[in-house]
Design a protein around this motif. Structure first.
Motif, PDB file in Angstrom:
ATOM      1  N   UNK A  52       1.004  -0.561   0.427  1.00 38.57           N
ATOM      2  CA  UNK A  52      -0.418   0.292  -0.039  1.00 38.57           C
ATOM      3  C   UNK A  52       0.785   1.553   0.377  1.00 38.57           C
ATOM      4  N   UNK A  53       0.248   2.094  -0.705  1.00 38.79           N
ATOM      5  CA  UNK A  53       1.473   3.483  -0.915  1.00 38.79           C
ATOM      6  C   UNK A  53       0.441   4.499  -0.306  1.00 38.79           C
ATOM      7  N   UNK A  54      -1.022   4.095  -0.937  1.00 38.11           N
ATOM      8  CA  UNK A  54      -2.104   5.668  -0.211  1.00 38.11           C
ATOM      9  C   UNK A  54      -2.971   6.268   0.769  1.00 38.11           C
ATOM     10  N   UNK A  55      -2.296   6.960   1.129  1.00 36.55           N
ATOM     11  CA  UNK A  55      -3.358   7.795   2.353  1.00 36.55           C
ATOM     12  C   UNK A  55      -4.566   7.304   2.827  1.00 36.55           C
ATOM     13  N   UNK A  56      -5.528   7.156   3.772  1.00 38.77           N
ATOM     14  CA  UNK A  56      -6.592   6.773   3.600  1.00 38.77           C
ATOM     15  C   UNK A  56      -6.795   6.114   5.079  1.00 38.77           C
ATOM     16  N   UNK A  57      -7.855   5.411   5.204  1.00 39.40           N
ATOM     17  CA  UNK A  57      -8.213   4.371   6.578  1.00 39.40           C
ATOM     18  C   UNK A  57      -7.590   3.585   5.718  1.00 39.40           C
ATOM     19  N   UNK A  58      -6.986   2.382   7.532  1.00 36.46           N
ATOM     20  CA  UNK A  58      -7.627   3.385   8.843  1.00 36.46           C
ATOM     21  C   UNK A  58      -6.113   3.919   8.900  1.00 36.46           C
ATOM     22  N   UNK A  64       1.791   8.138   6.839  1.00 40.43           N
ATOM     23  CA  UNK A  64       2.136   8.030   5.334  1.00 40.43           C
ATOM     24  C   UNK A  64       2.203   6.375   4.938  1.00 40.43           C
ATOM     25  N   UNK A  65       1.900   5.711   4.140  1.00 42.36           N
ATOM     26  CA  UNK A  65       1.890   4.176   4.258  1.00 42.36           C
ATOM     27  C   UNK A  65       2.880   3.849   2.895  1.00 42.36           C
ATOM     28  N   UNK A  66       4.140   3.114   2.305  1.00 43.92           N
ATOM     29  CA  UNK A  66       4.897   3.457   1.609  1.00 43.92           C
ATOM     30  C   UNK A  66       5.796   1.710   1.341  1.00 43.92           C
ATOM     31  N   UNK A  67       6.616   1.871   0.193  1.00 45.58           N
ATOM     32  CA  UNK A  67       7.187   0.280   0.182  1.00 45.58           C
ATOM     33  C   UNK A  67       8.229   0.238   0.942  1.00 45.58           C
ATOM     34  N   UNK A  98       4.197   6.487   9.312  1.00 46.46           N
ATOM     35  CA  UNK A  98       4.775   5.809   8.938  1.00 46.46           C
ATOM     36  C   UNK A  98       3.931   3.737   8.901  1.00 46.46           C
ATOM     37  N   UNK A  99       2.758   4.336   8.335  1.00 41.36           N
ATOM     38  CA  UNK A  99       2.260   2.309   8.528  1.00 41.36           C
ATOM     39  C   UNK A  99       2.399   1.443   7.270  1.00 41.36           C
ATOM     40  N   UNK A 100       1.826   0.101   7.553  1.00 38.67           N
ATOM     41  CA  UNK A 100       2.143  -1.073   6.544  1.00 38.67           C
ATOM     42  C   UNK A 100       0.829  -1.887   6.704  1.00 38.67           C
ATOM     43  N   UNK A 101       1.188  -2.295   4.924  1.00 38.93           N
ATOM     44  CA  UNK A 101      -0.266  -3.003   4.684  1.00 38.93           C
ATOM     45  C   UNK A 101       0.601  -3.769   3.391  1.00 38.93           C
ATOM     46  N   UNK A 102      -0.160  -4.868   3.148  1.00 35.39           N
ATOM     47  CA  UNK A 102       0.280  -5.880   1.967  1.00 35.39           C
ATOM     48  C   UNK A 102      -1.003  -6.144   1.401  1.00 35.39           C
ATOM     49  N   UNK A 103      -0.739  -6.675   0.540  1.00 35.12           N
ATOM     50  CA  UNK A 103      -2.555  -7.221   0.010  1.00 35.12           C
ATOM     51  C   UNK A 103      -2.346  -7.904  -1.573  1.00 35.12           C
ATOM     52  N   UNK A 104      -3.416  -8.989  -1.444  1.00 37.06           N
ATOM     53  CA  UNK A 104      -2.849 -10.075  -2.395  1.00 37.06           C
ATOM     54  C   UNK A 104      -4.315 -10.047  -3.670  1.00 37.06           C
ATOM     55  N   UNK A 105      -4.351 -10.417  -4.901  1.00 33.84           N
ATOM     56  CA  UNK A 105      -6.089 -10.514  -5.696  1.00 33.84           C
ATOM     57  C   UNK A 105      -6.899 -10.212  -4.820  1.00 33.84           C
ATOM     58  N   UNK A 106      -7.920  -9.562  -4.942  1.00 37.15           N
ATOM     59  CA  UNK A 106      -9.404 -10.078  -4.604  1.00 37.15           C
ATOM     60  C   UNK A 106      -9.690 -11.426  -5.331  1.00 37.15           C
ATOM     61  N   UNK A 303      -8.219  -5.381  -6.944  1.00 33.61           N
ATOM     62  CA  UNK A 303      -7.514  -5.274  -6.067  1.00 33.61           C
ATOM     63  C   UNK A 303      -6.299  -4.092  -5.083  1.00 33.61           C
ATOM     64  N   UNK A 304      -7.303  -2.669  -4.685  1.00 37.26           N
ATOM     65  CA  UNK A 304      -6.569  -1.504  -5.100  1.00 37.26           C
ATOM     66  C   UNK A 304      -5.050  -0.968  -3.553  1.00 37.26           C
ATOM     67  N   UNK A 305      -5.974  -2.441  -2.412  1.00 35.28           N
ATOM     68  CA  UNK A 305      -5.031  -1.478  -1.403  1.00 35.28           C
ATOM     69  C   UNK A 305      -5.234  -0.674  -0.523  1.00 35.28           C
ATOM     70  N   UNK A 306      -6.323   0.051  -0.119  1.00 35.76           N
ATOM     71  CA  UNK A 306      -6.494   1.388   0.031  1.00 35.76           C
ATOM     72  C   UNK A 306      -7.339   1.388   1.449  1.00 35.76           C
ATOM     73  N   UNK A 307      -7.349  -0.042   1.773  1.00 32.56           N
ATOM     74  CA  UNK A 307      -8.682   0.004   2.768  1.00 32.56           C
ATOM     75  C   UNK A 307      -8.498  -1.328   3.561  1.00 32.56           C
TER      76      UNK A 307
END
Length: 307
Positions: A52-58, A64-67, A98-106, A303-307
């Protein structure tokens, strides 16, 4: 009608996997397995994962979110395996968070979900006490407030408590729907109220209108009814700070880590915790680090990885 079976599926899957010309030949069953044996995040992305690299919830608004919040490291306990590592840090300000999120396909819906996760009770550095959330979940987008098709199944560990309860606890949450502002949630929740720092295996069985949550082989709760998922979901890990629980009187930076050893999904199959452990053990013994025979939806779902 969908049919779900127990039986010796994990053993069958393990025996059906073999090395061929340096690659993996997987069983015909629809399986997703990954133990994050990647050299770097570029290889991780080639494996279908998105950082994830987009701001927003949660999390903290405008955080910040980033690599650089996701990395791959050697597992010191195994001497050869790799770990996915989520890194989050904050000084209590949006620009310093700085927060972390990783997403796989929907493309995941009914069947078995499992992951091996190391939860952290204390920060690596800095003062403790922030409301940090360490998560593994499956979800679909919330298109609008009270979206009736919204689907989400969560594991959320809160080592420092929060949300009206100061105790350390692990949430198992099945969502029906939600309104973000003002907050109004409809879900079913189990709270395991104890400190759980260290390695744990979390597992969800999703079938026939029921969701069963297992922690380290023990059944914690069963959800269902209106909280049963309505549509395919992505698989996600994240590590974030709740804006209601960040220390307001400290500008010292503090950081947390969450490690993941492996993740598995068996489409339309119910595997027991013992069967999942046996399958993962067999895959790793054979040197099988990744299998993905779960078909994408037609047409493929974003899968936008923004929520």
């Amino acid at each position: 009608m969908r049919h779900f079976r127990y039986g010796a599926l994990a053993l069958t899957l393990a025996l059906a996997c073999s090395l061929a010309a340096g690659g993996v030949v997987a069983a015909a069953d629809s399986i997703f397995f990954d133990d994050f044996h990647y050299a770097d995040t570029k290889a991780l992305a080639a494996g279908g994962w998105k950082i994830r690299d987009q701001q927003g919830h949660p999390g903290i608004e405008h955080g910040q979110w980033g690599p650089d919040t996701v990395s791959l490291v050697d597992d010191p306990q195994t001497g050869g395996e790799r770990l996915l590592r989520l890194n989050a840090r904050t000084d209590g300000t949006p620009q310093g968070t700085f927060q972390a999120q990783l997403c796989h396909q929907r493309k995941y819906f009914e069947g078995t979900y499992a992951a091996r996760i190391r939860f952290s009770d204390a920060p690596l550095a800095g003062p403790g006490g922030d409301l940090v959330v360490e998560s593994f979940y499956a979800s679909s987008p919330l298109k609008h407030d009270f979206d009736p098709q919204y689907s989400e199944l969560d594991w959320e560990y809160l080592p420092n408590g929060g949300w009206g309860n100061p105790r350390s606890r692990l949430y198992s949450v099945s969502w029906q729907t939600v309104q973000m502002e003002p907050w109004n949630a409809f879900n079913q929740v189990h709270e395991e109220q104890r400190a759980l720092g260290g390695w744990h295996t979390v597992l969800m069985q999703v079938a026939a209108g029921k969701i069963r949550y297992f922690l380290d082989g023990a059944l914690l709760d069963e959800h269902g009814g209106r909280n049963y998922p309505a549509q395919p979901m992505s698989i996600n890990f994240n590590l974030w700070f709740s804006p209601s629980g960040v220390l307001a009187d400290s500008k010292e930076q503090r950081s947390y880590q969450q490690d993941v050893a492996w993740v598995l999904h068996a489409k339309d199959r119910l595997l027991s915790p013992a069967q999942v452990d046996a399958a993962v053990g067999a895959y790793r013994k054979a040197g099988t680090h990744r299998i993905d025979t779960v078909p994408a939806m037609t047409p493929a779902l974003a899968s936008n990885c923004d929520f």
